[in-house]
Each structure stands twice: as C-alpha cells, then as structure tokens.
Scaffold this active site. Structure first.
Site, mmCIF file in Angstrom:
data_model
loop_
_atom_site.group_PDB
_atom_site.id
_atom_site.type_symbol
_atom_site.label_atom_id
_atom_site.label_comp_id
_atom_site.label_asym_id
_atom_site.label_seq_id
_atom_site.Cartn_x
_atom_site.Cartn_y
_atom_site.Cartn_z
ATOM 1 N N ASN A 152 38.294 -48.390 34.787
ATOM 2 C CA ASN A 152 38.658 -48.416 36.214
ATOM 3 C C ASN A 152 38.885 -49.802 36.811
ATOM 4 O OD1 ASN A 152 35.916 -48.604 35.874
ATOM 5 N ND2 ASN A 152 35.443 -47.724 37.852
ATOM 6 N N LYS A 175 34.499 -54.969 23.836
ATOM 7 C CA LYS A 175 35.198 -53.737 23.457
ATOM 8 C C LYS A 175 35.684 -53.108 24.760
ATOM 9 C CE LYS A 175 35.870 -49.456 22.400
ATOM 10 N NZ LYS A 175 36.687 -49.107 23.572
ATOM 11 N N GLY A 228 30.030 -47.718 32.215
ATOM 12 C CA GLY A 228 30.773 -46.527 31.814
ATOM 13 C C GLY A 228 30.041 -45.278 32.245
ATOM 14 N N GLU A 250 25.382 -50.013 33.585
ATOM 15 C CA GLU A 250 25.927 -49.683 34.909
ATOM 16 C C GLU A 250 26.622 -48.351 34.745
ATOM 17 O OE1 GLU A 250 25.161 -51.303 37.420
ATOM 18 O OE2 GLU A 250 24.958 -53.428 36.933
ATOM 19 N N CYS A 284 32.682 -46.281 40.529
ATOM 20 C CA CYS A 284 31.306 -45.795 40.370
ATOM 21 C C CYS A 284 30.603 -45.723 41.710
ATOM 22 C CB CYS A 284 30.565 -46.725 39.426
ATOM 23 S SG CYS A 284 30.728 -48.443 39.884
ATOM 24 N N GLU A 385 29.264 -36.274 39.117
ATOM 25 C CA GLU A 385 30.288 -37.276 39.426
ATOM 26 C C GLU A 385 31.675 -36.747 39.046
ATOM 27 O OE1 GLU A 385 30.511 -40.882 36.990
ATOM 28 O OE2 GLU A 385 30.477 -41.997 38.862
HETATM 29 P P1 NAD Z 1 33.167 -43.944 29.047
HETATM 30 O O1 NAD Z 1 31.688 -43.910 29.046
HETATM 31 O O2 NAD Z 1 33.909 -42.808 28.481
HETATM 32 O O3 NAD Z 1 33.683 -45.223 28.226
HETATM 33 C C1 NAD Z 1 33.233 -46.520 28.514
HETATM 34 C C2 NAD Z 1 33.410 -47.387 27.278
HETATM 35 O O4 NAD Z 1 32.513 -46.961 26.262
HETATM 36 C C3 NAD Z 1 34.801 -47.346 26.668
HETATM 37 O O5 NAD Z 1 35.180 -48.644 26.286
HETATM 38 C C4 NAD Z 1 34.600 -46.485 25.447
HETATM 39 O O6 NAD Z 1 35.519 -46.708 24.416
HETATM 40 C C5 NAD Z 1 33.209 -46.898 25.031
HETATM 41 N N1 NAD Z 1 32.524 -45.970 24.129
HETATM 42 C C6 NAD Z 1 32.652 -44.627 24.063
HETATM 43 N N2 NAD Z 1 31.848 -44.140 23.086
HETATM 44 C C7 NAD Z 1 31.191 -45.197 22.538
HETATM 45 C C8 NAD Z 1 30.212 -45.339 21.500
HETATM 46 N N3 NAD Z 1 29.750 -44.294 20.825
HETATM 47 N N4 NAD Z 1 29.777 -46.575 21.214
HETATM 48 C C9 NAD Z 1 30.222 -47.648 21.889
HETATM 49 N N5 NAD Z 1 31.146 -47.574 22.868
HETATM 50 C C10 NAD Z 1 31.622 -46.364 23.201
HETATM 51 O O7 NAD Z 1 33.549 -44.248 30.554
HETATM 52 P P2 NAD Z 1 35.005 -44.258 31.199
HETATM 53 O O8 NAD Z 1 35.477 -42.840 31.219
HETATM 54 O O9 NAD Z 1 35.858 -45.287 30.567
HETATM 55 O O10 NAD Z 1 34.676 -44.777 32.687
HETATM 56 C C11 NAD Z 1 34.303 -43.957 33.727
HETATM 57 C C12 NAD Z 1 32.796 -43.957 33.949
HETATM 58 O O11 NAD Z 1 32.303 -45.273 34.148
HETATM 59 C C13 NAD Z 1 32.375 -43.195 35.174
HETATM 60 O O12 NAD Z 1 31.344 -42.287 34.836
HETATM 61 C C14 NAD Z 1 31.837 -44.246 36.132
HETATM 62 O O13 NAD Z 1 30.857 -43.841 36.997
HETATM 63 C C15 NAD Z 1 31.379 -45.315 35.241
HETATM 64 N N6 NAD Z 1 31.460 -46.614 35.912
HETATM 65 C C16 NAD Z 1 30.308 -47.218 36.335
HETATM 66 C C17 NAD Z 1 30.369 -48.439 36.993
HETATM 67 C C18 NAD Z 1 29.112 -49.140 37.438
HETATM 68 O O14 NAD Z 1 29.156 -50.339 37.683
HETATM 69 N N7 NAD Z 1 27.989 -48.465 37.559
HETATM 70 C C19 NAD Z 1 31.593 -49.047 37.214
HETATM 71 C C20 NAD Z 1 32.739 -48.410 36.774
HETATM 72 C C21 NAD Z 1 32.658 -47.196 36.114
#
Ligand code: NAD
Length: 492
Positions: A152, A175, A228, A250, A284, A385
């Site tokens: 995002n 990554k 994430g 986060e 988020c 969410e």
């Molecule tokens: P996601 O969790 O699907 O992916 C995040 C990252 O993790 C990606 O780079 C992905 O490739 C990696 N990943 C996935 N599986 C993994 C594994 N087994 N090992 C290591 N890395 C792995 O999240 P998304 O769909 O990209 O983003 C949306 C989410 O992020 C939402 O739930 C949102 O709330 C959250 N978010 C939180 C904040 C915050 O600051 N709290 C900010 C932005 C987004």
C-alpha cells in the site's frame, strides 16, 4: 517491458532460477514491467552479503558520522527524484498521485532525521554500588535486518525501517511486496548512487512463500521488521522465534473514528471521509468504523452520503482524482466479498456497494465508495479489516458507550475523536486502547512521532528518536579497577 532485477551485494543481478513475473497497473489492469522471481538461493545470497558487510569491508569501518552523511545523501537523491518515484508507485499500486507525491516529497525527512541521530547514539557510565569497579554500557547494531513490506505505501513503509536500521549501523535485506516491487528497485539505484557500500542494502523480489522463509528462518538475520497482514505477521513471528529474532510488527487495524454532537460537523465529516476513502481505504490506519453519537446520526449520514456519491473517481495519476482503484485483483475481490457479507448480516447499505463502472474508471479495479449504516459491534463488518473503501457506521449514546464499542475489536492501531470539549478529548484518549489517537484530525503522520499498534495490531513502534533503539542492542562492560578479591564461588 522494463525488467527489474534483484539487487545483491552492490550489483543488479538476474534471479538464480531465471524466472520473472509481471507487475500490473491497477488502473489499466495491464502488466507494465517484469520483476525477478526470487528463490531461496537468491535470498541466501543476499543474507550472506549483508552478513559479510556487517563484519568485514567498507561499512564495518564507517564511523557514526559517515553513516549519517550517507543517509543525508540518500535523502537528497530522493528529494531530487521524488516525482519520478511517485510516478512509479502510482503506476504500480494505483494510489493517487496527489497522495504519493506528498509522501515522496516528505520521505527525505526520515533520512535526514535518522541521519542526524546516527552520531548521537550514546551509552552510559553507571555510578555503581560496588567498590573497585567501573562499568559502562554502549549500543551496538543488532546485525542483519530483514525488512518485509506490503503493497500500500511501499517506499514510505520501507523507509520507516530502513532509515533507523542504517543509522544504527545494521545491514539490511529487503523483500518488497510482489505486487509493488518496482519503486524499491528504483530507490536502491539511488542508494547505490549515494555511495552505499556493497552488501549494505540488498533487495530480493518474489513471492512471500518462495523467498520469505530463507529470510525469516536464517540464523544470520537478527531481526525482522514487518508491515503487512496479521495472518502473515503471525507466520513470520512464529518463524522468527525459531532463531530468537527480534521483531517489529505493524499489522492490521479496524480503527474507530468517533464523532460527538459538540464537534464541528464539517471538519468531522471531512475527517471521516479522509479516514476511509483516502487511499481507497487501503491503509492500516483507515477509520473503517465510524462511531456517531445518536443525536447527530442522521445529519452525519446525510453529509457523508453526499460527499461519497460525488467523489471524483478515475485515473490516479491525475491530480484532481479523489478515489483510485484497489491495488490488486485479490484485494478487489476481497472488498466485494465483504460488501456481500455486510449485506447478509443485515447492515443497511446507504451508498455504493458495487464495482464502479464509470467511464473514467477504465478497466481498473474500482469499487464505489461504500457506506453501511446500522452496523452493530457483533457483525464481521465491524470486526474484520476490509482494507478498501467500505465504511461501517455504528451509533453510541455517551462517552462510556463510545469507549466500549471503540475498544471492542482485536485491533488497536489508531482512533479519531471529534469534539469541542478538551476535557472529553483527554478522557477519550486515555480510554482508547490504540497506539495513536487523533483529536479533531485524522491520518496525521510524522517521522518524529512514534507509530504502532496496541493488541493484535502489532509489536514495537516505528518513528521518533527513541525508536532507533529498536535497531540496537546494549552491551555492558565491567572493569576491575581494584575490587577486593572475593570468594570465587559466589557472585561478585
Ligand atoms: P501481506 O501480509 O499479504 O504481505 C506483506 C508482505 O509479506 C509481502 O511482501 C509478502 O510477500 C510477504 N510475505 C507473505 N508471506 C510471507 C512469508 N511466509 N514469509 C515472509 N514474507 C511473506 O500483506 P499485504 O496484503 O501486502 O498488505 C496489506 C496488509 O498490510 C493489511 O492487512 C494492512 O492492515 C497491513 N498494513 C499494516 C500497516 C501498519 O503500519 N500497521 C501498514 C500498511 C499495511
């Protein structure tokens, strides 16, 4: 189509498996570049390079002031290239140019701020209660930091980790999200141009399941800094535990934005809109639950519906666009499925609720700004969410009621309070279980202000001077300067 390679040990390199995947523009729904599809072998190479750079070579010999100077040069190069980086991000994640340009122009501040802190990391000399000893403590870098980010706000969320990690003397392996990797590879070119030594910053692209474990399970990695989803966060936390890594997490949110009847309604309604429809709700900190005091409920809903219905949707690269597409196809489907869930639960749809098919929306993944009224705390739409332009309105009677509803989720990332009563604002901020509370504003962020979640919204904090300690460890040193010789079988 442009091809983006990994960046490992100071060089752009092809993936070991020679495989690539396409990255798609969410506005046109068409691919525009190819990204290296990493494997464990690529990740292991990057981790080895970062590990070596930590202990041997140029970076290991840098003084703290040299680290600060490098960060400032990175900041300068981002400032010079902010427009270009914003364009790449908009093409890849479909967020508004108006927002991304602001974010990218602001980004250098993180590098200047943490660059300034690099040579102010000071240890302490303890006064001591034991005679004949001198003891001091000093801070050392943690080691290799694995940075894993979502789609995002790619460069913004990477920077929150990268700038303090480098200022503290660590090396990193990044990554980025498989949906938005391009801007990180553009940024790492600038980092190279700024003079970063080989191995200091490495970028490995690809899918989480393919490359993630080689980072999260590696004994050579000291910490994972992750932003994430909570689902992935849990997996990474469990993987990191195997080698006792530090983590910052986060994660998600279901943040309450609370409007009292004494608030300036125009400001409050604009704040509610900014909380949920800015960034197409893909943030988020989205204020996805709007808590409205009963006495003003109808007026607030009427004002919201009017603004949501007239929001300018379309090409995110146009400065006048107000609502852009959803970034990914799976996310688009998820948002639409939550709309069905809310309808099925009996929430009352007051505007939107369907894919946007206006001509300005092209072939993009657009969802009309959607508002559900009469949502109750037990509904999934009030608890889970969505990460899209879908607002849930809940009613409350008084402060106590508002706090109870607001705190009734597993999350605790942020909250907004709209009131003209300063005493009430203080009471509410005390009662809300959230890492950030905004009073009469929403979505204000600074490199100086700590950010992070209560409860299942995360672990640790980012931003602010103190947070550099999230990338440091303490070493205590004891020196005998004439202590009485004591029984070796008991503690000194
Ligand atoms: P996601 O969790 O699907 O992916 C995040 C990252 O993790 C990606 O780079 C992905 O490739 C990696 N990943 C996935 N599986 C993994 C594994 N087994 N090992 C290591 N890395 C792995 O999240 P998304 O769909 O990209 O983003 C949306 C989410 O992020 C939402 O739930 C949102 O709330 C959250 N978010 C939180 C904040 C915050 O600051 N709290 C900010 C932005 C987004």
């Amino acid at each position: 189509m442009k091809r983006y390679q990994h960046y490992i040990d100071g060089a752009f390199v092809d993936p070991a498996g020679q495989e690539w995947f396409e990255t798609v523009n969410p506005y046109t729904a068409k691919p525009w570049a190819e990204i290296a599809r990493g494997t464990a072998a690529d990740m292991e190479r990057a981790v080895d390079a970062a590990h070596l750079a930590l202990h041997k070579g140029e970076w290991a010999a840098y003084t703290a002031s040299q680290r600060g100077a490098l960060l400032r040069r990175i900041g300068d190069l981002i400032a010079e290239n902010a427009e270009f980086l914003a364009e790449v991000e908009v093409r890849d994640n479909g967020k508004l140019m108006a927002e991304m340009l602001g974010q990218l122009r602001y980004l250098p501040n993180y590098y200047y701020y943490y660059g300034g802190l690099a040579d102010k990391i000071e240890g302490s000399v303890m006064p001591l209660d034991k005679k004949g000893y001198f003891a001091y403590s000093e801070y050392e870098p943690l080691g290799v930091i694995g940075i894993i980010t979502p789609w995002n706000s790619p460069l913004n969320l990477t920077t929150w980790k990268l700038a303090p990690a480098l200022a503290a003397g660590n090396t990193v392996v990044i990554k980025p999200s498989e949906f938005t990797s391009a801007s990180m590879l553009e940024l790492v070119s600038l980092i190279e141009k700024a003079g970063a030594p080989p191995g200091l910053v490495n970028v490995v692209t690809g899918f989480g399941a393919d490359v993630g474990p080689a980072l999260t399970d590696s004994p050579k990695v000291a910490k994972i800094a992750f932003t994430g989803s909570d689902e992935t966060g849990r997996k990474i936390y469990a993987a990191a535990a195997k080698t006792m890594k530090h983590v910052t997490m986060e994660l998600g949110g279901k943040s309450p934005n609370i409007i009292f009847d004494d608030a300036n309604l125009e400001d409050a309604v604009n704040g509610a809109i900014s909380g949920i429809f800015a960034a197409t709700g893909q943030t988020c900190i989205a204020g996805s639950r709007l808590l409205v005091q009963n006495s003003i409920h109808d007026e607030v809903v009427e004002r919201l519906v009017k603004i949501a219905g007239t929001a300018r949707m379309g090409d995110p690269s146009r400065m006048e666009t107000q609502v852009g597409p959803v970034t990914t196809m799976p996310q688009y489907e998820k948002v639409l499925s939550y709309i069905d869930i809310a309808k099925g639960e009996g929430a009352r749809l007051v505007t939107g609720g369907f894919p946007a098919k206006r001509s300005e929306c092209g072939n993009g993944w657009f969802v009309e700004p959607t508002i559900f009224d009469d949502v109750t705390a037990d509904m999934r739409i009030a608890q889970e969410e969505v990460f899209g332009p879908v607002l849930s309105i809940l009613r409350f009677d008084d402060e106590e009621d508002a706090i109870e509803i607001a705190n009734n989720t597993i999350y605790g990332l942020a909250a907004g309070v709209w009131t003209a009563d300063i005493a009430r604002a203080f009471r509410m901020s005390k009662g809300l279980r959230a890492g950030t509370v905004w009073i009469n504003t929403y979505r204000a962020i600074s490199y100086m202000v700590p950010f992070g979640g209560y409860k299942q919204s995360g672990i640790g904090r980012e931003n602010g001077a103190e947070m550099i300690k999230e990338y440091l460890q303490t070493k205590s040193v004891w020196i005998d300067i004439g202590a009485a010789k004591s029984n070796p079988f008991v503690q000194r």
